[in-house]
Design a protein around this motif. Structure first.
Motif, PDB file in Angstrom:
ATOM      1  N   ALA A 120      31.011  47.524  25.313  1.00  0.00           N
ATOM      2  CA  ALA A 120      31.681  47.516  26.616  1.00  0.00           C
ATOM      3  C   ALA A 120      31.595  46.120  27.216  1.00  0.00           C
ATOM      4  CB  ALA A 120      31.041  48.520  27.560  1.00  0.00           C
ATOM      5  N   SER A 121      32.660  45.711  27.887  1.00  0.00           N
ATOM      6  CA  SER A 121      32.669  44.474  28.659  1.00  0.00           C
ATOM      7  C   SER A 121      32.957  44.837  30.108  1.00  0.00           C
ATOM      8  CB  SER A 121      33.720  43.502  28.103  1.00  0.00           C
ATOM      9  OG  SER A 121      34.972  44.149  27.954  1.00  0.00           O
ATOM     10  N   TRP A 122      33.147  43.843  30.970  1.00  0.00           N
ATOM     11  CA  TRP A 122      33.518  44.131  32.357  1.00  0.00           C
ATOM     12  C   TRP A 122      34.480  43.056  32.855  1.00  0.00           C
ATOM     13  CZ3 TRP A 122      32.382  40.422  36.024  1.00  0.00           C
ATOM     14  CH2 TRP A 122      31.324  39.538  35.754  1.00  0.00           C
ATOM     15  N   TYR A 123      35.239  43.410  33.905  1.00  0.00           N
ATOM     16  CA  TYR A 123      36.157  42.442  34.495  1.00  0.00           C
ATOM     17  C   TYR A 123      36.033  42.442  36.009  1.00  0.00           C
ATOM     18  CZ  TYR A 123      39.705  46.338  34.645  1.00  0.00           C
ATOM     19  OH  TYR A 123      40.393  47.507  34.846  1.00  0.00           O
ATOM     20  N   GLY A 124      36.292  41.275  36.613  1.00  0.00           N
ATOM     21  CA  GLY A 124      35.957  41.110  38.021  1.00  0.00           C
ATOM     22  C   GLY A 124      37.004  40.410  38.864  1.00  0.00           C
ATOM     23  N   ARG A 125      36.663  39.224  39.402  1.00  0.00           N
ATOM     24  CA  ARG A 125      37.445  38.589  40.459  1.00  0.00           C
ATOM     25  C   ARG A 125      38.859  38.218  40.029  1.00  0.00           C
ATOM     26  NH1 ARG A 125      33.995  33.653  42.357  1.00  0.00           N
ATOM     27  NH2 ARG A 125      35.931  33.203  43.509  1.00  0.00           N
ATOM     28  N   LYS A 126      39.044  37.831  38.786  1.00  0.00           N
ATOM     29  CA  LYS A 126      40.372  37.399  38.344  1.00  0.00           C
ATOM     30  C   LYS A 126      41.412  38.500  38.524  1.00  0.00           C
ATOM     31  CE  LYS A 126      42.921  35.742  34.298  1.00  0.00           C
ATOM     32  NZ  LYS A 126      42.838  35.248  32.907  1.00  0.00           N
ATOM     33  N   PHE A 127      40.994  39.760  38.339  1.00  0.00           N
ATOM     34  CA  PHE A 127      41.925  40.884  38.348  1.00  0.00           C
ATOM     35  C   PHE A 127      41.868  41.682  39.653  1.00  0.00           C
ATOM     36  CE2 PHE A 127      40.399  39.880  34.127  1.00  0.00           C
ATOM     37  CZ  PHE A 127      41.576  39.701  33.420  1.00  0.00           C
TER      38      PHE A 127
END
Length: 256
Positions: free
Chosen positions: A87-94
């Motif tokens: 698993a990864s994670w995504y944040g401010r960019k999206f």
């Protein structure tokens, strides 16, 4: 002097154009070139598990699609899906942009991206290195890396304890209303230091909403909880009514 002025204006315009191009990024709808963590940590309320509810699947997000030359066919039914992987994670960019099923991505909400699970759906994700689990609402597509199976919001990754590492080995299990543990929803209506006032308010709300109340004491503060409410939609309806009245700071609490 006139020639010098014209040259200065042309140079200034070229500089502004160059800055604009470097900030916007080429061939991208996102304002940031690289992803990053937010400037604060999630609050305890933001780290509450997503509540499993009855949802209408997105027809458009259920069609086969191709990304980076690879084709994917979304599942028609998520029941029984279990998979282990990275698993990864995504944040401010999206953050603030639309997800694949038209919702707005919130890095502080309990959500996730998956290549083939129906949108929306729900999944339990367990960090296999520490045993921590979270229930997320799957509302986006990705991550489009062969070695990753799910992309969690920053809040979900924070709760699982891998937000500083970027990735983690996890177990993903689809959760439906049929196999979910019955959850209970409460609404914290108000808090105060005078017990008599909180008790009077509790009595009034019990009669008005026909729901049980519970007063929780922590230090010298008494917190009034309305519930449990077993139907999530009913809980949201009650919360909206409370907020329309004088209880602007009321919020939902969940227990599993």
């Amino acid at each position: 002097m006139r020639l010098h002025t014209q040259l200065f204006i042309i140079s200034l315009l070229l500089l502004l154009t160059a800055c604009s191009s470097s900030n916007s990024g080429s061939n991208s709808r996102y304002s940031m070139r690289h992803d990053a963590a937010p400037l604060r940590v999630p609050t305890p309320l933001e780290m509450q598990d997503a509540v499993v509810t009855k949802v209408t699947k997105s027809a458009s997000a259920g069609r086969p699609y191709t990304v980076l030359g690879k084709s994917y066919t979304p599942m028609l039914n998520e029941s029984g899906y279990v998979e282990e992987g990275i698993a990864s994670w995504y944040g401010r960019k999206f953050h603030g942009y639309h997800t694949s099923n038209g919702e707005i991505y919130d890095m502080f909400a309990m959500t996730a991206a998956h290549k083939t699970l129906p949108l929306p759906s729900f999944a339990k994700v367990t960090n296999l290195s520490n045993g921590k689990s979270v229930i997320v609402r799957v509302n986006d597509r990705g991550p489009f890396h062969d070695d990753r199976i799910i992309d969690l919001s920053y809040a979900a990754a924070y709760k699982l304890g891998y937000y500083t590492h970027g990735t983690a080995k996890v177990k993903v299990e689809a959760v439906t209303l049929e196999n979910s543990t019955a959850s209970q929803t409460y609404i914290q209506v108000a808090a105060g230091s005078t017990l008599a006032n909180i008790e009077a308010l509790a009595s009034s709300l019990r009669q008005q909403y026909q729901l049980p109340t519970n007063i929780v004491q922590q230090d010298a503060i008494y917190r009034l909880h309305l519930g449990p409410i077993h139907d999530a939609q009913h809980a949201q309806h009650v919360l909206n009514k409370l907020k329309q009245n004088q209880f602007k700071n009321a919020f939902l609490l969940y227990t599993q």
